[in-house]
Design a protein around this motif. Structure first.
Motif, PDB file in Angstrom:
ATOM      1  N   ALA A  17       0.832  -1.207   0.000  1.00 37.98           N
ATOM      2  CA  ALA A  17       0.000   0.000   0.000  1.00 37.98           C
ATOM      3  C   ALA A  17       0.864   1.254   0.000  1.00 37.98           C
ATOM      4  O   ALA A  17       0.555   2.229  -0.694  1.00 37.98           O
ATOM      5  CB  ALA A  17      -0.928  -0.004   1.214  1.00 37.98           C
ATOM      6  N   GLN A  18       1.944   1.247   0.754  1.00 40.50           N
ATOM      7  CA  GLN A  18       2.839   2.402   0.781  1.00 40.50           C
ATOM      8  C   GLN A  18       3.447   2.672  -0.591  1.00 40.50           C
ATOM      9  O   GLN A  18       3.577   3.827  -1.007  1.00 40.50           O
ATOM     10  CB  GLN A  18       3.930   2.188   1.822  1.00 40.50           C
ATOM     11  N   MET A  19       3.800   1.598  -1.287  1.00 45.61           N
ATOM     12  CA  MET A  19       4.334   1.745  -2.649  1.00 45.61           C
ATOM     13  C   MET A  19       3.278   2.338  -3.577  1.00 45.61           C
ATOM     14  O   MET A  19       3.555   3.253  -4.363  1.00 45.61           O
ATOM     15  CB  MET A  19       4.799   0.390  -3.172  1.00 45.61           C
ATOM     16  N   LEU A  20       2.067   1.819  -3.487  1.00 47.41           N
ATOM     17  CA  LEU A  20       0.994   2.318  -4.349  1.00 47.41           C
ATOM     18  C   LEU A  20       0.670   3.774  -4.041  1.00 47.41           C
ATOM     19  O   LEU A  20       0.488   4.593  -4.951  1.00 47.41           O
ATOM     20  CB  LEU A  20      -0.256   1.451  -4.192  1.00 47.41           C
ATOM     21  N   LEU A  21       0.597   4.110  -2.769  1.00 48.59           N
ATOM     22  CA  LEU A  21       0.264   5.484  -2.383  1.00 48.59           C
ATOM     23  C   LEU A  21       1.378   6.465  -2.749  1.00 48.59           C
ATOM     24  O   LEU A  21       1.116   7.654  -2.926  1.00 48.59           O
ATOM     25  CB  LEU A  21      -0.055   5.550  -0.891  1.00 48.59           C
ATOM     26  N   ALA A  22       2.600   5.956  -2.904  1.00 49.24           N
ATOM     27  CA  ALA A  22       3.700   6.816  -3.350  1.00 49.24           C
ATOM     28  C   ALA A  22       3.493   7.306  -4.771  1.00 49.24           C
ATOM     29  O   ALA A  22       4.091   8.305  -5.191  1.00 49.24           O
ATOM     30  CB  ALA A  22       5.034   6.070  -3.236  1.00 49.24           C
ATOM     31  N   THR A  23       2.622   6.620  -5.531  1.00 49.55           N
ATOM     32  CA  THR A  23       2.372   7.020  -6.914  1.00 49.55           C
ATOM     33  C   THR A  23       1.323   8.119  -7.021  1.00 49.55           C
ATOM     34  O   THR A  23       1.163   8.728  -8.079  1.00 49.55           O
ATOM     35  CB  THR A  23       1.907   5.820  -7.764  1.00 49.55           C
ATOM     36  N   ARG A  24       0.606   8.345  -5.954  1.00 50.04           N
ATOM     37  CA  ARG A  24      -0.546   9.253  -6.013  1.00 50.04           C
ATOM     38  C   ARG A  24      -0.155  10.667  -6.454  1.00 50.04           C
ATOM     39  O   ARG A  24      -0.826  11.277  -7.300  1.00 50.04           O
ATOM     40  CB  ARG A  24      -1.242   9.304  -4.652  1.00 50.04           C
ATOM     41  N   ALA A  29      -0.525  15.064 -10.077  1.00 51.43           N
ATOM     42  CA  ALA A  29       0.213  16.176 -10.673  1.00 51.43           C
ATOM     43  C   ALA A  29       0.010  16.232 -12.183  1.00 51.43           C
ATOM     44  O   ALA A  29       0.107  17.300 -12.798  1.00 51.43           O
ATOM     45  CB  ALA A  29       1.701  16.069 -10.349  1.00 51.43           C
ATOM     46  N   ALA A  30      -0.303  15.078 -12.769  1.00 48.68           N
ATOM     47  CA  ALA A  30      -0.567  15.021 -14.214  1.00 48.68           C
ATOM     48  C   ALA A  30      -2.014  15.354 -14.541  1.00 48.68           C
ATOM     49  O   ALA A  30      -2.414  15.313 -15.703  1.00 48.68           O
ATOM     50  CB  ALA A  30      -0.214  13.637 -14.747  1.00 48.68           C
ATOM     51  N   GLY A  31      -2.810  15.674 -13.511  1.00 49.48           N
ATOM     52  CA  GLY A  31      -4.196  16.041 -13.738  1.00 49.48           C
ATOM     53  C   GLY A  31      -5.151  14.866 -13.774  1.00 49.48           C
ATOM     54  O   GLY A  31      -6.324  15.024 -14.138  1.00 49.48           O
ATOM     55  N   ALA A  32      -4.686  13.694 -13.380  1.00 49.56           N
ATOM     56  CA  ALA A  32      -5.530  12.503 -13.395  1.00 49.56           C
ATOM     57  C   ALA A  32      -6.117  12.255 -12.014  1.00 49.56           C
ATOM     58  O   ALA A  32      -5.589  12.698 -10.998  1.00 49.56           O
ATOM     59  CB  ALA A  32      -4.721  11.286 -13.842  1.00 49.56           C
ATOM     60  N   ARG A 184       4.780   7.615 -13.473  1.00 48.10           N
ATOM     61  CA  ARG A 184       5.018   8.596 -14.540  1.00 48.10           C
ATOM     62  C   ARG A 184       4.852   7.961 -15.911  1.00 48.10           C
ATOM     63  O   ARG A 184       4.231   8.523 -16.812  1.00 48.10           O
ATOM     64  CB  ARG A 184       6.426   9.174 -14.372  1.00 48.10           C
ATOM     65  N   ARG A 185       5.371   6.754 -16.077  1.00 51.20           N
ATOM     66  CA  ARG A 185       5.237   6.068 -17.362  1.00 51.20           C
ATOM     67  C   ARG A 185       3.791   5.685 -17.639  1.00 51.20           C
ATOM     68  O   ARG A 185       3.303   5.828 -18.762  1.00 51.20           O
ATOM     69  CB  ARG A 185       6.103   4.807 -17.389  1.00 51.20           C
ATOM     70  N   VAL A 186       3.090   5.178 -16.632  1.00 48.62           N
ATOM     71  CA  VAL A 186       1.692   4.797 -16.823  1.00 48.62           C
ATOM     72  C   VAL A 186       0.882   6.000 -17.282  1.00 48.62           C
ATOM     73  O   VAL A 186       0.093   5.916 -18.233  1.00 48.62           O
ATOM     74  CB  VAL A 186       1.108   4.202 -15.524  1.00 48.62           C
TER      75      VAL A 186
END
Length: 205
Positions: A17-24, A29-32, A184-186
């Motif tokens: 979960a910590q890894m996933l939440l690090a992507t938020r 920031a990309a507007g998604a 970022r890639r996704v």
């Protein structure tokens, strides 16, 4: 644009979960829009937590009216999915496998065709089966016709399979950094391929 983070760990606040939440932050920031899905909680509402092929082709009767149906509706709208799992015996958790087995209806609908997918994982050791767990998640996504990406850029040593960390992820700065690079890639590939999803959703695949 919508990106789903799917947590296949039974622990809502654990390392995956910590890894996933690090992507938020990267996603937003990309507007998604970022939506976190805790698989274990969704499966807990079902009478039978695993797919028993109760109808063939799948009609979705076993999860109609449940939170799983709500999650699948989100997946139908998703531009990107970041899937995470701890390493259990060199592969994914039983929770994530049971969840993905339930996506038979989405596969029949071609609902995830051209959705961009990335995977991340956490093992108990530095070399604890992370890449085989990633490959299992990639295979699950490829079976849905998703576009699978890794976490690499030329400046970030390019092209690896996905983000890997060692337990506890909160102390693995490199693993958390790779999760952000994956996000970022996704997002970038999802933006570039939006037209493909728009066309497939209009035509039903």
């Amino acid at each position: 644009m919508l990106v789903l983070a799917i947590n296949g760990s039974p622990r809502r606040a654990g390392s995956t979960a910590q890894m996933l939440l690090a992507t938020r932050e990267v996603v937003e920031a990309a507007g998604a829009k970022f939506v976190f899905c805790q698989v274990s909680e969704v499966l807990a509402e079902l009478k039978v937590p695993y797919c028993a092929v109760c109808s063939d082709p799948c009609a979705g009767k076993c999860f109609s009216g449940t939170r799983l149906e709500d999650v699948f509706n989100l997946m139908r709208q998703a531009d990107g999915i970041i899937m995470g799992s701890p390493v259990y015996f060199s592969t994914v958790s039983s929770h994530l496998k049971a969840f993905w087995d339930r996506t038979r209806l989405l596969r029949r609908e071609k609902a995830l065709l051209n959705v961009v997918g990335g995977a991340l994982t956490v093992g108990g050791a530095r070399f604890g089966g992370q890449e085989t767990a990633l490959r299992a998640m990639h295979d699950m996504m490829l079976c849905q016709g998703m576009t699978v990406v890794g976490d690499g850029y030329l400046e970030d040593d390019a092209g690896h399979q996905g983000a890997c960390a060692q337990e506890p992820a909160s102390e693995d700065a490199l693993g958390l950094q790779r999760a952000r690079i994956l996000a970022r890639r996704v997002v970038e590939v999802a933006l570039a391929t939006r037209g493909l999803r728009d066309r497939s959703r209009v035509t039903g695949g």
